[in-house]
Write an enzyme that holds these catalytic residues in place. Sequence first.
Site, PDB file in Angstrom:
ATOM      1  N   ASP A 139     -31.661 -16.798 -71.573  1.00 55.83           N
ATOM      2  CA  ASP A 139     -32.799 -17.583 -71.124  1.00 55.83           C
ATOM      3  C   ASP A 139     -32.395 -18.481 -69.960  1.00 55.83           C
ATOM      4  O   ASP A 139     -31.467 -19.278 -70.069  1.00 55.83           O
ATOM      5  CB  ASP A 139     -33.318 -18.438 -72.289  1.00 55.83           C
ATOM      6  CG  ASP A 139     -34.544 -19.233 -71.911  1.00 55.83           C
ATOM      7  OD1 ASP A 139     -35.655 -18.797 -72.234  1.00 55.83           O
ATOM      8  OD2 ASP A 139     -34.400 -20.317 -71.296  1.00 55.83           O
TER       9      ASP A 139
ATOM     10  N   LYS B 283     -38.324 -18.379 -65.811  1.00 54.83           N
ATOM     11  CA  LYS B 283     -39.547 -19.159 -65.668  1.00 54.83           C
ATOM     12  C   LYS B 283     -39.665 -19.638 -64.220  1.00 54.83           C
ATOM     13  O   LYS B 283     -38.643 -19.873 -63.577  1.00 54.83           O
ATOM     14  CB  LYS B 283     -39.522 -20.372 -66.605  1.00 54.83           C
ATOM     15  CG  LYS B 283     -38.987 -20.074 -68.001  1.00 54.83           C
ATOM     16  CD  LYS B 283     -38.718 -21.347 -68.789  1.00 54.83           C
ATOM     17  CE  LYS B 283     -37.876 -21.057 -70.012  1.00 54.83           C
ATOM     18  NZ  LYS B 283     -36.454 -20.833 -69.702  1.00 54.83           N
TER      19      LYS B 283
ATOM     20  N   HIS C 290     -43.516 -22.070 -66.345  1.00 56.97           N
ATOM     21  CA  HIS C 290     -42.662 -23.056 -66.996  1.00 56.97           C
ATOM     22  C   HIS C 290     -43.450 -24.242 -67.543  1.00 56.97           C
ATOM     23  O   HIS C 290     -43.183 -24.717 -68.657  1.00 56.97           O
ATOM     24  CB  HIS C 290     -41.578 -23.540 -66.021  1.00 56.97           C
ATOM     25  CG  HIS C 290     -40.362 -24.059 -66.703  1.00 56.97           C
ATOM     26  ND1 HIS C 290     -39.126 -24.105 -66.108  1.00 56.97           N
ATOM     27  CD2 HIS C 290     -40.174 -24.573 -67.945  1.00 56.97           C
ATOM     28  CE1 HIS C 290     -38.240 -24.603 -66.946  1.00 56.97           C
ATOM     29  NE2 HIS C 290     -38.858 -24.900 -68.063  1.00 56.97           N
TER      30      HIS C 290
END
Length: 290
Positions: free
Chosen positions: A61, A91, A124
Amino acid sequence: MRALVDVAFDHRREGMTPSPTVELANGVQMPLLGLGTWPMDNEATASAVKTAVYSGYRLFDTAESYGNEAGVGDGLRVSGVRREDVFITSKFNKNWHSRLGVREAFEASADRLGVDYIDLYLIHWPDPGQDRYVEAFEGLEALLREGKVRSIGTSNFKAAHLQRLFDEGMTPHVNQIELNPERVCGDARRLHQAHSIVTGAYSPLGRGGPFLSHPAVVAAATKYGKTPSQVVLRWHTQQDIAVTPKSSNQQRQSENLDIFDFELTPEEIRRINALDTGGHARQDADEYAH
């Protein structure tokens, strides 16, 4: 664009069994436990990703705002793992909240990562003051149709933000929120479940929160021969909440992944749920965004 090294990876070198997966609404399988990378820089991230791959991690991530997408790509290349064997989440920031902006953001992220596609791409923060996150999600849907991303979603979206998407016939595959035993987010999780959205959790250990020393957690840790952190991560994953704890330490990485050989009882889960303080997230998504 740099490409990940496409070489055969010897799975016998791994220290742990890879995480089980959860199925997203479009059929994509996402590992339930992965490696978070905030706030590591590129060099630290590359090192952490390499050791994590060898420990058995397959989900990584990152985000534009973390400034370490290149580090994720470098770590994966050095490890020699095949692109199709890993799941990359990233993101993008609020300045890309438009249909064309999302495409630009994707191309920049993919280039930094050294990949042709991203497995899960997220808005995000909603930034409702700017009020362009619906357009941003339309941009995500276009990337999904073109195969540039395998799944799409949101991060830090509250119920009202998600409802705006629902009203337009749009549903994220994942909504990633701050979630741990002191912030159980029952209402958000029920909303997610009603719309077949997988809940993702960041800060799953609360940055060393006091709940790690609570008797409900410590008792389970003693019973199963695990650490309090392992119990809390199992509490997440047993409820199909995807987690990405951050660690640059190989021993801790292996420890965090070594949670799938025991199962908490319903009563143990209830006791941990009872630690919920009902507190707000550290950053209010109606006011904060980047």
